[in-house]
Motif scaffolding. Structure first.
Motif, short mmCIF file in Angstrom:
data_model
loop_
_atom_site.label_atom_id
_atom_site.label_comp_id
_atom_site.label_asym_id
_atom_site.label_seq_id
_atom_site.Cartn_x
_atom_site.Cartn_y
_atom_site.Cartn_z
N ALA A 84 14.01 -11.92 14.52
CA ALA A 84 13.40 -13.15 15.04
C ALA A 84 13.95 -13.50 16.41
O ALA A 84 15.10 -13.20 16.74
N ARG A 85 13.09 -14.13 17.21
CA ARG A 85 13.47 -14.68 18.52
C ARG A 85 13.37 -16.19 18.40
O ARG A 85 12.33 -16.72 18.00
N PRO A 86 14.46 -16.93 18.72
CA PRO A 86 14.36 -18.39 18.65
C PRO A 86 13.40 -18.90 19.72
O PRO A 86 13.29 -18.32 20.80
N MET A 87 12.70 -19.99 19.41
CA MET A 87 11.79 -20.60 20.37
C MET A 87 12.08 -22.09 20.44
O MET A 87 12.59 -22.68 19.49
N ASP A 88 11.72 -22.69 21.56
CA ASP A 88 11.92 -24.13 21.75
C ASP A 88 10.57 -24.82 21.61
O ASP A 88 9.68 -24.63 22.43
N ILE A 89 10.42 -25.63 20.56
CA ILE A 89 9.15 -26.33 20.36
C ILE A 89 9.25 -27.81 20.77
O ILE A 89 8.31 -28.58 20.62
N VAL A 90 10.42 -28.20 21.29
CA VAL A 90 10.63 -29.42 22.09
C VAL A 90 10.61 -30.74 21.31
O VAL A 90 11.55 -31.52 21.38
N THR A 91 9.51 -31.00 20.58
CA THR A 91 9.46 -32.27 19.83
C THR A 91 9.60 -31.98 18.33
O THR A 91 9.45 -30.83 17.89
N ASN A 92 9.85 -33.03 17.56
CA ASN A 92 10.12 -32.84 16.13
C ASN A 92 8.83 -32.53 15.37
O ASN A 92 7.98 -33.39 15.16
N SER A 93 8.74 -31.29 14.93
CA SER A 93 7.53 -30.78 14.28
C SER A 93 7.60 -30.91 12.76
O SER A 93 6.92 -30.18 12.04
N PHE A 94 8.40 -31.83 12.27
CA PHE A 94 8.60 -32.05 10.85
C PHE A 94 7.28 -32.39 10.16
O PHE A 94 6.65 -33.40 10.45
N CYS A 95 6.85 -31.52 9.21
CA CYS A 95 5.60 -31.72 8.46
C CYS A 95 4.41 -31.92 9.40
O CYS A 95 3.58 -32.82 9.19
N ALA A 96 4.35 -31.08 10.42
CA ALA A 96 3.18 -31.03 11.30
C ALA A 96 2.06 -30.26 10.60
O ALA A 96 2.28 -29.62 9.57
N GLY A 97 0.87 -30.34 11.17
CA GLY A 97 -0.24 -29.49 10.72
C GLY A 97 -0.56 -28.47 11.80
O GLY A 97 -0.09 -28.61 12.94
N GLY A 98 -1.34 -27.46 11.46
CA GLY A 98 -1.67 -26.47 12.47
C GLY A 98 -2.92 -25.68 12.12
O GLY A 98 -3.37 -25.69 10.97
N ASN A 99 -3.45 -25.04 13.12
CA ASN A 99 -4.62 -24.18 12.93
C ASN A 99 -4.94 -23.54 14.28
O ASN A 99 -4.29 -23.85 15.28
N VAL A 100 -5.94 -22.65 14.29
CA VAL A 100 -6.24 -21.93 15.53
C VAL A 100 -7.60 -22.36 16.08
O VAL A 100 -8.56 -22.52 15.35
N LEU A 101 -7.63 -22.56 17.40
CA LEU A 101 -8.87 -22.92 18.10
C LEU A 101 -9.75 -21.69 18.31
O LEU A 101 -9.28 -20.55 18.25
N GLY A 102 -11.00 -21.95 18.65
CA GLY A 102 -11.96 -20.88 18.89
C GLY A 102 -11.61 -19.98 20.06
O GLY A 102 -12.14 -18.87 20.18
N ASN A 103 -10.70 -20.43 20.92
CA ASN A 103 -10.29 -19.59 22.06
C ASN A 103 -9.00 -18.83 21.78
O ASN A 103 -8.46 -18.17 22.66
N GLY A 104 -8.47 -18.95 20.57
CA GLY A 104 -7.28 -18.19 20.20
C GLY A 104 -5.97 -18.92 20.38
O GLY A 104 -4.92 -18.40 20.03
N THR A 105 -6.01 -20.13 20.93
CA THR A 105 -4.79 -20.93 21.08
C THR A 105 -4.47 -21.60 19.74
O THR A 105 -5.37 -22.17 19.11
#
Ligand code: CU
Length: 621
Positions: A84-105
């Motif tokens: 694994a490579r650590p990443m910085d996601i900057v803000t507190n992502s505690f129990c966030a939601g997620g999904n992928v947009l039609g452009n791949g982001t």
């Protein structure tokens, strides 16, 4: 014009994803879990971003792994390197939601305020010691996955309201609907901090009120939401179910869900069953497990952590009927089970607990802080096409050794194995709790894993909604030496989705319509339709394509569904498929079974591609 036709050839070569001729290395853990690596942060949220990279998102906590001078709470796991490579996601992502947009982001949305030790609110909401996290409540975080370790999370303009525990579902135009959540979190929601609204990304203005979310406290977080072929959304929250027409902001009530609460923290496994030509791409949603806790019982004054989880499974086919149907129950109760669609169309159920619920807190009943107990270590497979009463099986499957309690996750990988990680029912990093902060990554190997995989030739890299069919070649070896296996071959587009809290947002599989021409040399050509001309069956965006022969999937290849843009998707009429045919010993001259017809088919598709590319170039140059 030589260069133009040369370019056309190159374009055609690029357009046909040439299958990498590798077979996954054999495993000695068939039907078992194998510990393969360290996720560096606890895998509260995971998604497969490229064929090689799994992205992991945690909450802000005291992980020993540092990045930019503070604990990391995101990472990128390479399947090739098992590192694994650590990443910085900057803000507190505690129990966030997620999904992928039609452009791949990929989107990662919402979360908690900035915290300090023990998960308590930090003095500064804009960074600083000890964890240097920003308030994540309104955050929108973006990632464009990459294979060269160059990509990082970017913070976009925030939402106008706080959303802790939101659900994200991709819509027909590749944009996102973001539903529900609350301001400050907690084991369950309350009226004082509820956010019973939805909004869109890109923004379509102010949040819109949602009656079902407003009327299903206190267990209306992470509402279970599925885009249906009708274009409506199924929303299941606490005991209630509605269809939402999000264009008209109108809800249509369906029946209450029987037997158990399925939303967080009851946390049933839930998934949309494979959409296939056989079921005419009709959506059926399966809910399994959860907890039969009544609305007035979500109090922290009784022994919830030892209350048996539900074994009930139910389905609903919301575009056809507003009523639920009892499905074969689980062999034992399970809260926080993940349901993962395998390319074969079977569902793998894993993770979770037999007692209690999701969530953590500090009561005399919690196990350290966990509201769940008795990990359910045994995986189990569901076969939607088996006769009723025989759909669940655990033949040949062995249990894990790692409890995967609250905040555990799973995702399908391109080689058909399943990535399993996470578990952390603790307010901060804790390696001594009964259920500690877990970093170990496991792979589960389904029973097909060591079979020789089909190596289909001619898979496109982009898919349209309707339009001309394409041809995929399978060798005699791909057909296991029996050309008749062309009959049972399926071509599926599978979106692996965003896994968190027993939900895999965006996870779905669509089988493409197909027919076949078997050849006398034992090879065959599959004639495969594009996706049905309805982007609500599979929203635009990246996905994986698999060819499955005799229950053995090829290694999945990443493809783009739709235009690759967030926009209204074009739909085309469907070209009809050639009739299926197999070579017959007595009819050697049968035109469809001859290798001459294979050559014709190949020549036809090359010619068509060249014509198309030539036309495009003529327009462009
Ligand atoms: Cu959570």
């Amino acid at each position: 014009m030589v260069s133009q036709s040369a370019l056309a050839v190159v374009l055609c070569l690029l357009a046909a994803v040439e299958y990498v001729h590798t077979q996954p290395s054999q495993t000695d853990s068939l039907g078992e879990f194998k510990i393969v690596g360290n996720s560096l942060v606890s895998a509260q949220q995971v998604f497969l971003g490229t064929a090689d990279k799994v992205y992991i998102v945690d909450k802000t906590e005291n992980n020993p792994q540092q990045i930019n001078g503070h604990p990391a709470w995101a990472s990128e796991f390479s399947m090739a390197e098992l590192k694994a490579r650590p990443m910085d996601i900057v803000t507190n992502s505690f129990c966030a939601g997620g999904n992928v947009l039609g452009n791949g982001t990929w989107l990662n949305v919402g979360g908690n305020q900035a915290v300090q030790y023990g998960g308590d609110p930090a003095k500064s909401q804009t960074g600083g010691a000890p964890y240097d996290d920003g308030d994540g409540g309104k955050s929108i975080r973006l990632l464009n996955p990459c294979d060269d370790e160059s990509c990082n999370w970017i913070i976009d303009n925030p939402m106008t309201t706080r959303r802790w525990y939101p659900t994200l579902e991709t819509l027909e135009d590749g944009s996102m609907i973001i539903l529900g959540g609350c301001d400050w979190g907690g084991y369950v929601n309350s009226a004082a901090q509820d956010n019973p609204t939805y909004e869109f990304y890109p923004s379509r203005g102010d949040p819109v009120a949602s009656p079902i979310l407003a009327s299903t406290l206190p267990v209306n977080l992470y509402p279970l939401t599925y885009l249906l072929p009708s274009g409506n959304l199924l929303i299941q929250s606490n005991w209630k179910t509605v269809l939402l027409d999000y264009e008209k902001n109108k809800e249509y009530p369906l029946d209450d869900i029987p037997d158990a609460v399925r939303t967080y923290p009851a946390s049933a496994g839930n998934v949309i069953l494979p959409l296939t030509p056989m079921n005419n791409w009709t959506a059926t949603i399966l809910f399994c497990g959860g907890s039969n806790i009544q609305t007035d019982q979500w109090e922290k004054n009784w022994d919830i952590p030892h209350f048996p989880a539900s074994d009930s499974c139910v389905t609903i086919t919301p575009d056809v009927s507003g009523s639920y149907t009892e499905e074969d129950p689980l062999p034992e109760g399970r809260s926080m089970g993940n349901l993962i669609i395998l390319p074969t169309g079977q569902l793998l159920c894993l993770n979770g607990a037999k007692l209690g619920t999701a969530g953590y807190g500090n009561t005399t009943f919690t196990i350290d802080q966990s509201y769940g107990d008795q990990p359910n270590l045994a995986p189990i497979l569901f076969n939607p096409s088996a006769p009723a009463g025989q759909r669940w099986t655990r033949d040949g499957l062995s249990p894990s050794t790692i409890p995967r309690m609250y905040h555990s996750t799973a995702t399908l990988l391109p080689d058909g194995s399943v990535f399993v990680a996470g578990s952390n029912p603790n307010s901060d990093f804790n390696d001594t709790a009964t259920y500690p902060t877990e970093y170990r990554v496991e792979i589960f190997y389904p029973l097909y894993y060591n079979e020789r995989r089909p190596q289909p030739q001619g898979l496109p890299s982009t898919f349209t909604y309707g339009g001309p069919y394409f041809n995929v070649s399978l060798s005699s070896d791909d057909l296991f030496g029996n050309v008749q296996n062309a009959e049972n071959a399926t071509v599926v587009i599978l979106r692996t989705g965003f896994s968190t809290h027993a939900i895999t947002m965006g996870h779905r599989m669509v089988e493409l319509d197909s027919s076949y021409t078997g050849n006398s040399d034992g090879s065959a050509v599959l004639h495969v339709s594009q996706l049905p001309p309805n982007p609500a069956i599979m929203a635009p965006g990246p996905a994986f394509i698999f060819v499955v022969v005799n229950g053995v999937p090829s290694v999945g290849v990443q493809v783009m569904v739709g235009s690759g843009k967030i926009e209204k998707q074009k739909t085309l009429s469907i070209a009809s498929l050639p009739s299926p045919s197999l070579p017959q010993q007595t009819a050697a001259g049968s035109p469809k079974g001859s290798s001459a017809s294979l050559m014709r088919a190949v020549r036809w598709s090359v010619t068509e591609c060249l014509t198309l590319a030539g036309t495009l170039l003529a327009v462009l140059l």
